[in-house]
Structures are given as C-alpha cells and as structure tokens.
Design a protein around this motif. Sequence first.
Motif, PDB file in Angstrom:
ATOM      1  N   ALA A  72      41.505  35.761  44.752  1.00  0.00           N
ATOM      2  CA  ALA A  72      40.398  34.861  43.805  1.00  0.00           C
ATOM      3  C   ALA A  72      39.620  34.650  44.117  1.00  0.00           C
ATOM      4  N   SER A  73      38.745  34.485  42.360  1.00  0.00           N
ATOM      5  CA  SER A  73      36.859  33.955  42.897  1.00  0.00           C
ATOM      6  C   SER A  73      37.023  33.614  41.985  1.00  0.00           C
ATOM      7  N   ALA A  74      36.191  32.879  41.815  1.00  0.00           N
ATOM      8  CA  ALA A  74      35.025  31.537  41.072  1.00  0.00           C
ATOM      9  C   ALA A  74      34.120  31.674  41.287  1.00  0.00           C
ATOM     10  N   GLN A  75      32.671  31.937  40.103  1.00  0.00           N
ATOM     11  CA  GLN A  75      31.360  31.670  40.225  1.00  0.00           C
ATOM     12  C   GLN A  75      31.298  30.219  39.452  1.00  0.00           C
ATOM     13  N   SER A  76      30.401  29.255  39.888  1.00  0.00           N
ATOM     14  CA  SER A  76      29.684  28.069  39.331  1.00  0.00           C
ATOM     15  C   SER A  76      28.245  28.022  39.800  1.00  0.00           C
ATOM     16  N   ASP A  77      27.447  26.524  39.408  1.00  0.00           N
ATOM     17  CA  ASP A  77      26.242  26.417  40.043  1.00  0.00           C
ATOM     18  C   ASP A  77      26.149  25.213  40.494  1.00  0.00           C
ATOM     19  N   GLN A  78      27.674  24.938  41.016  1.00  0.00           N
ATOM     20  CA  GLN A  78      28.067  23.891  42.252  1.00  0.00           C
ATOM     21  C   GLN A  78      29.341  24.260  42.345  1.00  0.00           C
ATOM     22  N   THR A  79      28.961  24.188  44.126  1.00  0.00           N
ATOM     23  CA  THR A  79      30.031  25.097  45.839  1.00  0.00           C
ATOM     24  C   THR A  79      31.357  24.196  45.033  1.00  0.00           C
ATOM     25  N   SER A  80      31.305  22.718  44.542  1.00  0.00           N
ATOM     26  CA  SER A  80      32.459  21.794  44.341  1.00  0.00           C
ATOM     27  C   SER A  80      33.714  22.811  42.996  1.00  0.00           C
ATOM     28  N   VAL A  81      33.127  23.060  42.109  1.00  0.00           N
ATOM     29  CA  VAL A  81      33.291  23.569  40.981  1.00  0.00           C
ATOM     30  C   VAL A  81      33.978  24.766  41.215  1.00  0.00           C
ATOM     31  N   ALA A  82      32.797  25.680  41.767  1.00  0.00           N
ATOM     32  CA  ALA A  82      33.911  26.765  42.268  1.00  0.00           C
ATOM     33  C   ALA A  82      35.302  27.829  43.311  1.00  0.00           C
ATOM     34  N   ILE A  83      34.657  25.953  44.267  1.00  0.00           N
ATOM     35  CA  ILE A  83      36.481  25.953  45.306  1.00  0.00           C
ATOM     36  C   ILE A  83      37.168  25.372  44.091  1.00  0.00           C
ATOM     37  N   HIS A  84      37.552  24.732  43.524  1.00  0.00           N
ATOM     38  CA  HIS A  84      38.539  24.052  42.744  1.00  0.00           C
ATOM     39  C   HIS A  84      38.879  25.443  41.446  1.00  0.00           C
ATOM     40  N   GLU A  85      38.104  25.935  41.594  1.00  0.00           N
ATOM     41  CA  GLU A  85      38.225  27.138  40.132  1.00  0.00           C
ATOM     42  C   GLU A  85      39.067  28.121  40.913  1.00  0.00           C
ATOM     43  N   ALA A  86      38.946  28.789  41.802  1.00  0.00           N
ATOM     44  CA  ALA A  86      39.667  29.942  43.130  1.00  0.00           C
ATOM     45  C   ALA A  86      40.872  28.917  43.372  1.00  0.00           C
ATOM     46  N   LEU A  87      40.739  27.853  43.601  1.00  0.00           N
ATOM     47  CA  LEU A  87      42.101  27.156  44.671  1.00  0.00           C
ATOM     48  C   LEU A  87      42.937  27.195  43.277  1.00  0.00           C
ATOM     49  N   GLN A  88      42.912  26.965  41.730  1.00  0.00           N
ATOM     50  CA  GLN A  88      43.763  26.778  40.576  1.00  0.00           C
ATOM     51  C   GLN A  88      43.555  28.425  40.608  1.00  0.00           C
ATOM     52  N   LYS A  89      42.959  29.319  40.834  1.00  0.00           N
ATOM     53  CA  LYS A  89      43.109  30.824  40.148  1.00  0.00           C
ATOM     54  C   LYS A  89      44.618  31.195  41.122  1.00  0.00           C
ATOM     55  N   ILE A  90      44.363  31.567  43.141  1.00  0.00           N
ATOM     56  CA  ILE A  90      44.997  30.933  43.769  1.00  0.00           C
ATOM     57  C   ILE A  90      46.859  31.037  43.739  1.00  0.00           C
ATOM     58  N   LYS A  91      46.295  29.237  43.333  1.00  0.00           N
ATOM     59  CA  LYS A  91      47.517  29.108  43.172  1.00  0.00           C
ATOM     60  C   LYS A  91      48.920  29.540  42.243  1.00  0.00           C
ATOM     61  N   ARG A  92      48.112  30.520  40.941  1.00  0.00           N
ATOM     62  CA  ARG A  92      48.768  30.881  39.816  1.00  0.00           C
ATOM     63  C   ARG A  92      49.668  32.243  40.399  1.00  0.00           C
ATOM     64  N   GLY A  93      48.049  32.682  41.682  1.00  0.00           N
ATOM     65  CA  GLY A  93      48.812  33.787  41.884  1.00  0.00           C
ATOM     66  C   GLY A  93      49.964  33.950  42.826  1.00  0.00           C
ATOM     67  N   ILE A  94      49.520  33.107  43.747  1.00  0.00           N
ATOM     68  CA  ILE A  94      50.713  32.983  44.651  1.00  0.00           C
ATOM     69  C   ILE A  94      52.288  32.539  44.217  1.00  0.00           C
ATOM     70  N   GLU A  95      52.161  31.546  43.131  1.00  0.00           N
ATOM     71  CA  GLU A  95      53.484  31.386  42.447  1.00  0.00           C
ATOM     72  C   GLU A  95      53.788  32.574  41.740  1.00  0.00           C
ATOM     73  N   HIS A  96      53.285  33.125  40.613  1.00  0.00           N
ATOM     74  CA  HIS A  96      53.418  34.345  40.341  1.00  0.00           C
ATOM     75  C   HIS A  96      54.218  35.425  41.354  1.00  0.00           C
ATOM     76  N   HIS A  97      53.717  35.303  42.669  1.00  0.00           N
ATOM     77  CA  HIS A  97      54.406  36.745  43.378  1.00  0.00           C
ATOM     78  C   HIS A  97      55.350  36.131  44.082  1.00  0.00           C
ATOM     79  N   LEU A  98      55.077  34.683  44.395  1.00  0.00           N
ATOM     80  CA  LEU A  98      56.572  34.364  44.529  1.00  0.00           C
ATOM     81  C   LEU A  98      57.848  34.803  43.690  1.00  0.00           C
ATOM     82  N   ASP A  99      57.360  34.308  42.155  1.00  0.00           N
ATOM     83  CA  ASP A  99      58.520  33.894  41.008  1.00  0.00           C
ATOM     84  C   ASP A  99      59.196  35.873  41.063  1.00  0.00           C
ATOM     85  N   LYS A 100      58.011  36.716  41.002  1.00  0.00           N
ATOM     86  CA  LYS A 100      58.294  38.194  41.586  1.00  0.00           C
ATOM     87  C   LYS A 100      59.473  38.646  42.360  1.00  0.00           C
TER      88      LYS A 100
END
Length: 103
Positions: A72-100
């Motif tokens: 997962a990847s995210a970009q922002s003008d603030q490091t903390s925003v990029a971290i939180h957005e990428a974290l949300q994406k990776i959580k969704r990716g993990i959930e999707h994989h485990l559901d499959k």
Amino acid sequence: MIIQVNTDNHIEGKEELNTYITNLFNEKLARFDAHLTRVEVHLSDENGGKSGSDDKKCNIEARLEGADPIFASAQSDQTSVAIHEALQKIKRGIEHHLDKVKG
C-alpha cells in the motif's frame, strides 16, 4: 509481528517517528497479529526536504504467513497523513486477503 521503519535522509525526528509508527501499527493491526510476520514501512520526502504538495510518501509492505506480500502507498504534504492513509489501505488489503482465504 515485526515492524520495521525505514526513512530517507530528509525525514526528521526518526527515533520519535519510529516509536510512533511502531505503537500505531501494533494497535491498528493487532487483530491480524496471528497472520502477519512482518510489516515494513518506508517513508520518503520526494522533494529532498523542500516543501511541496504531496511530497511525503509512505509505502507499506505487509508480509502474511504463507502468502505473497501486500503493498500500500500514500502521498501527502504531511508525513502523518501519508502514514495514516497508507495504514488504512494496508488494513483493507489484509482484510480482503483474509476474506478470500476464508471463503
């Protein structure tokens, strides 16, 4: 689960940031702990320390036991925003994989 944080030379406060990310990821990904072996977080400043829009980048690679890594990847003008957005994406990716895998 091992959490590894890597930063480029233009990210400030590396020790505090490392502790913050480790605690945040341990908290937010705790329910996946039995499946995750390692999470790698890569932070970079695409403009080399100069200000700019969407120049802070966070790439995350989550390694699940017996499966290919999830990215997962995210970009922002603030490091903390990029971290939180990428974290949300990776959580969704993990959930999707485990559901499959379950289904």
